[in-house]
Design a protein around this motif. Sequence first.
Motif, mmCIF file in Angstrom:
data_model
loop_
_atom_site.group_PDB
_atom_site.id
_atom_site.type_symbol
_atom_site.label_atom_id
_atom_site.label_comp_id
_atom_site.label_asym_id
_atom_site.label_seq_id
_atom_site.Cartn_x
_atom_site.Cartn_y
_atom_site.Cartn_z
ATOM 1 N N TYR A 126 0.610 -1.374 -0.483
ATOM 2 C CA TYR A 126 -0.431 -0.118 0.188
ATOM 3 C C TYR A 126 0.586 1.429 0.274
ATOM 4 C CZ TYR A 126 -3.585 3.033 1.263
ATOM 5 O OH TYR A 126 -4.658 4.172 0.890
ATOM 6 N N ASP A 127 1.830 0.903 0.583
ATOM 7 C CA ASP A 127 2.562 2.802 0.504
ATOM 8 C C ASP A 127 3.597 2.579 -0.146
ATOM 9 O OD1 ASP A 127 1.802 2.375 3.421
ATOM 10 O OD2 ASP A 127 3.468 1.558 4.492
ATOM 11 N N ALA A 128 3.904 1.313 -0.832
ATOM 12 C CA ALA A 128 4.673 1.424 -2.545
ATOM 13 C C ALA A 128 3.919 2.581 -3.412
ATOM 14 C CB ALA A 128 5.253 0.443 -2.547
ATOM 15 N N GLN A 129 2.441 2.440 -3.380
ATOM 16 C CA GLN A 129 1.645 2.991 -4.559
ATOM 17 C C GLN A 129 1.988 4.716 -4.031
ATOM 18 O OE1 GLN A 129 -2.805 1.362 -4.930
ATOM 19 N NE2 GLN A 129 -2.147 0.497 -3.126
ATOM 20 N N TRP A 130 2.166 5.343 -3.210
ATOM 21 C CA TRP A 130 2.613 6.515 -2.553
ATOM 22 C C TRP A 130 4.248 7.579 -2.764
ATOM 23 C CZ3 TRP A 130 -2.350 7.126 -3.976
ATOM 24 C CH2 TRP A 130 -2.933 6.134 -3.004
ATOM 25 N N ASP A 136 1.835 12.798 -10.350
ATOM 26 C CA ASP A 136 1.033 11.866 -10.881
ATOM 27 C C ASP A 136 -0.241 11.845 -11.048
ATOM 28 O OD1 ASP A 136 3.878 10.526 -12.686
ATOM 29 O OD2 ASP A 136 3.750 9.060 -11.447
ATOM 30 N N PHE A 137 -0.538 11.921 -9.669
ATOM 31 C CA PHE A 137 -1.742 11.828 -9.297
ATOM 32 C C PHE A 137 -2.491 13.717 -9.990
ATOM 33 C CE2 PHE A 137 -4.686 13.591 -6.097
ATOM 34 C CZ PHE A 137 -5.732 12.424 -6.339
ATOM 35 N N GLU A 142 -6.722 14.834 -13.742
ATOM 36 C CA GLU A 142 -7.330 15.291 -14.477
ATOM 37 C C GLU A 142 -7.621 14.763 -15.778
ATOM 38 O OE1 GLU A 142 -5.408 18.776 -18.611
ATOM 39 O OE2 GLU A 142 -3.984 18.362 -16.669
ATOM 40 N N GLU A 143 -6.717 13.126 -15.631
ATOM 41 C CA GLU A 143 -7.421 12.465 -16.804
ATOM 42 C C GLU A 143 -9.036 11.741 -16.225
ATOM 43 O OE1 GLU A 143 -6.216 8.812 -19.082
ATOM 44 O OE2 GLU A 143 -4.579 9.509 -18.084
#
Length: 154
Positions: A126-130, A136-137, A142-143
């Motif tokens: 979970y932590d690796a995702q951030w 990127d966020f 926006e996308e």
Amino acid sequence: MAHFLGEFECKLDTKGRMVLPAGLKKQMPEVEREGLVINRGLEAHLVIYPRKEWDRIMEELSRLNTFERKTREFVRKFMRGATELTLDAANRVLVPKPLLEYAGIDGEVVLASQFNKIEMWAKDAYDAQWDDEGDDFAALAEEVMGNLNKRLDG
């Protein structure tokens, strides 16, 4: 339909039991009576559903055309490992070992609220995702959300 809120860090004991955090349990007062269902997520995590939400999903899946190969394959994969969870007297749930292995969970976990379900991740995954979140966020927002008004109006 319940919409859960919050992230909760928990630990599994050696038997694979986890205490349901009080802040999360408070958001689902029916859990002791109705129970929960856990199954594999679409990525390497698990998903916990309140029983009513699981039943609603099962109703939707039952309407799919099971004469189509892709439908059967999806339902099989989605249902694989689905298990009912019940709280014991100490507010713990026993997470099945095959599901823990699938998600790479062996100790610390994060329970992340996501609308009507709770994702259960190995804390390190979970932590690796951030780790590389940065811009990127903003680009993802926006996308995904950038044309929301156009979609709603048109």
